[in-house]
Scaffold this motif. Structure first.
Motif, PDB file in Angstrom:
ATOM      1  N   ASP A  24       0.868  -1.173   0.000  1.00 43.93           N
ATOM      2  CA  ASP A  24       0.000   0.000   0.000  1.00 43.93           C
ATOM      3  C   ASP A  24       0.907   1.226   0.000  1.00 43.93           C
ATOM      4  O   ASP A  24       2.128   1.107  -0.136  1.00 43.93           O
ATOM      5  CB  ASP A  24      -0.969  -0.020   1.187  1.00 43.93           C
ATOM      6  CG  ASP A  24      -0.258  -0.050   2.528  1.00 43.93           C
ATOM      7  OD1 ASP A  24       0.972   0.210   2.596  1.00 43.93           O
ATOM      8  OD2 ASP A  24      -0.937  -0.328   3.530  1.00 43.93           O
ATOM      9  N   GLN A  25       0.317   2.385   0.187  1.00 47.58           N
ATOM     10  CA  GLN A  25       1.079   3.636   0.142  1.00 47.58           C
ATOM     11  C   GLN A  25       2.236   3.630   1.146  1.00 47.58           C
ATOM     12  O   GLN A  25       3.303   4.153   0.874  1.00 47.58           O
ATOM     13  CB  GLN A  25       0.155   4.812   0.409  1.00 47.58           C
ATOM     14  CG  GLN A  25       0.816   6.143   0.270  1.00 47.58           C
ATOM     15  CD  GLN A  25      -0.163   7.284   0.416  1.00 47.58           C
ATOM     16  OE1 GLN A  25      -1.359   7.085   0.395  1.00 47.58           O
ATOM     17  NE2 GLN A  25       0.347   8.486   0.557  1.00 47.58           N
ATOM     18  N   VAL A  28       5.027   0.738  -0.254  1.00 46.69           N
ATOM     19  CA  VAL A  28       5.433   0.673  -1.660  1.00 46.69           C
ATOM     20  C   VAL A  28       6.839   1.232  -1.908  1.00 46.69           C
ATOM     21  O   VAL A  28       7.406   1.022  -2.968  1.00 46.69           O
ATOM     22  CB  VAL A  28       4.379   1.374  -2.561  1.00 46.69           C
ATOM     23  CG1 VAL A  28       4.499   2.889  -2.484  1.00 46.69           C
ATOM     24  CG2 VAL A  28       4.470   0.875  -3.982  1.00 46.69           C
ATOM     25  N   ARG A  32       9.100   0.917  -5.286  1.00 45.18           N
ATOM     26  CA  ARG A  32       9.331   2.121  -6.097  1.00 45.18           C
ATOM     27  C   ARG A  32      10.826   2.322  -6.343  1.00 45.18           C
ATOM     28  O   ARG A  32      11.255   2.623  -7.463  1.00 45.18           O
ATOM     29  CB  ARG A  32       8.726   3.345  -5.413  1.00 45.18           C
ATOM     30  CG  ARG A  32       8.817   4.608  -6.259  1.00 45.18           C
ATOM     31  CD  ARG A  32       8.267   5.856  -5.587  1.00 45.18           C
ATOM     32  NE  ARG A  32       7.200   5.620  -4.645  1.00 45.18           N
ATOM     33  CZ  ARG A  32       5.902   5.500  -4.959  1.00 45.18           C
ATOM     34  NH1 ARG A  32       5.539   5.567  -6.214  1.00 45.18           N
ATOM     35  NH2 ARG A  32       4.996   5.319  -4.015  1.00 45.18           N
ATOM     36  N   ASP A  58      -2.727  -1.538  -3.577  1.00 44.72           N
ATOM     37  CA  ASP A  58      -3.682  -0.439  -3.661  1.00 44.72           C
ATOM     38  C   ASP A  58      -3.342   0.451  -4.854  1.00 44.72           C
ATOM     39  O   ASP A  58      -2.525   0.090  -5.709  1.00 44.72           O
ATOM     40  CB  ASP A  58      -3.737   0.342  -2.345  1.00 44.72           C
ATOM     41  CG  ASP A  58      -2.481   1.162  -2.069  1.00 44.72           C
ATOM     42  OD1 ASP A  58      -1.542   1.158  -2.890  1.00 44.72           O
ATOM     43  OD2 ASP A  58      -2.444   1.833  -1.018  1.00 44.72           O
ATOM     44  N   SER A  59      -3.945   1.626  -4.900  1.00 46.28           N
ATOM     45  CA  SER A  59      -3.775   2.522  -6.046  1.00 46.28           C
ATOM     46  C   SER A  59      -2.337   3.004  -6.200  1.00 46.28           C
ATOM     47  O   SER A  59      -1.909   3.334  -7.308  1.00 46.28           O
ATOM     48  CB  SER A  59      -4.721   3.714  -5.942  1.00 46.28           C
ATOM     49  OG  SER A  59      -4.445   4.464  -4.773  1.00 46.28           O
ATOM     50  N   SER A  60      -1.554   3.033  -5.122  1.00 49.45           N
ATOM     51  CA  SER A  60      -0.157   3.443  -5.256  1.00 49.45           C
ATOM     52  C   SER A  60       0.626   2.424  -6.088  1.00 49.45           C
ATOM     53  O   SER A  60       1.500   2.796  -6.877  1.00 49.45           O
ATOM     54  CB  SER A  60       0.495   3.648  -3.887  1.00 49.45           C
ATOM     55  OG  SER A  60       0.488   2.471  -3.136  1.00 49.45           O
ATOM     56  N   HIS A  63      -0.504   2.888  -9.745  1.00 50.09           N
ATOM     57  CA  HIS A  63       0.175   4.047 -10.332  1.00 50.09           C
ATOM     58  C   HIS A  63       1.597   3.678 -10.751  1.00 50.09           C
ATOM     59  O   HIS A  63       2.049   4.026 -11.846  1.00 50.09           O
ATOM     60  CB  HIS A  63       0.190   5.198  -9.321  1.00 50.09           C
ATOM     61  CG  HIS A  63       0.838   6.428  -9.840  1.00 50.09           C
ATOM     62  ND1 HIS A  63       2.179   6.676  -9.696  1.00 50.09           N
ATOM     63  CD2 HIS A  63       0.333   7.483 -10.526  1.00 50.09           C
ATOM     64  CE1 HIS A  63       2.483   7.828 -10.262  1.00 50.09           C
ATOM     65  NE2 HIS A  63       1.379   8.332 -10.774  1.00 50.09           N
ATOM     66  N   LEU A  64       2.304   2.959  -9.890  1.00 52.86           N
ATOM     67  CA  LEU A  64       3.664   2.527 -10.188  1.00 52.86           C
ATOM     68  C   LEU A  64       3.689   1.613 -11.415  1.00 52.86           C
ATOM     69  O   LEU A  64       4.523   1.774 -12.310  1.00 52.86           O
ATOM     70  CB  LEU A  64       4.229   1.811  -8.960  1.00 52.86           C
ATOM     71  CG  LEU A  64       5.677   1.405  -8.992  1.00 52.86           C
ATOM     72  CD1 LEU A  64       6.270   1.539  -7.601  1.00 52.86           C
ATOM     73  CD2 LEU A  64       5.813  -0.013  -9.471  1.00 52.86           C
TER      74      LEU A  64
END
Length: 109
Positions: A24-25, A28, A32, A58-60, A63-64
């Motif tokens: 998750d955020q 991550v 990253r 999740d959305s993070s 996005h990656l």
């Protein structure tokens, strides 16, 4: 399950990054860092993200993955875990990703 990121030794201009656990955020960051390093390496023709042991994303993470997708070098090594498959499905991104059955198959695409 502990969240881990492992970068395997490059072979044939391919880097495999193995993800396990919940991303998750908050978690991550190591993923990253590994993908940022891969994106800046001009010698890599393929970046493989092995998601077989990923239990949450999740959305993070999405996005990656989309950022990697734009590099034209990304292949996901699956099969996709149900939660990640659902995330890609509900966001309309499932068809955008190339998914291979395991990292060895992803290396040769």
């Amino acid at each position: 399950m502990e969240t881990t990121v492992r970068v395997l030794p490059d072979a044939d201009e391919v880097r495999v990054i193995v993800c396990a656990g919940e991303f998750d955020q908050e978690a991550v960051g190591p993923l990253r860092s590994a993908t940022d390093e891969a994106l800046t390496d001009p010698h890599l023709r393929r970046i493989v993200i092995d998601v077989r042991e990923l239990t949450f994303a999740d959305s993070s993470v999405l996005h990656l993955l989309v950022r990697l997708l734009h590099s034209g070098r990304l292949v996901l090594a699956g099969p996709l875990p149900p939660q990640l498959a659902r995330l890609l499905e509900v966001t309309g991104m499932a068809a955008a990703f190339t998914v291979a059955e395991g990292p060895e198959a992803a290396r040769v695409l």
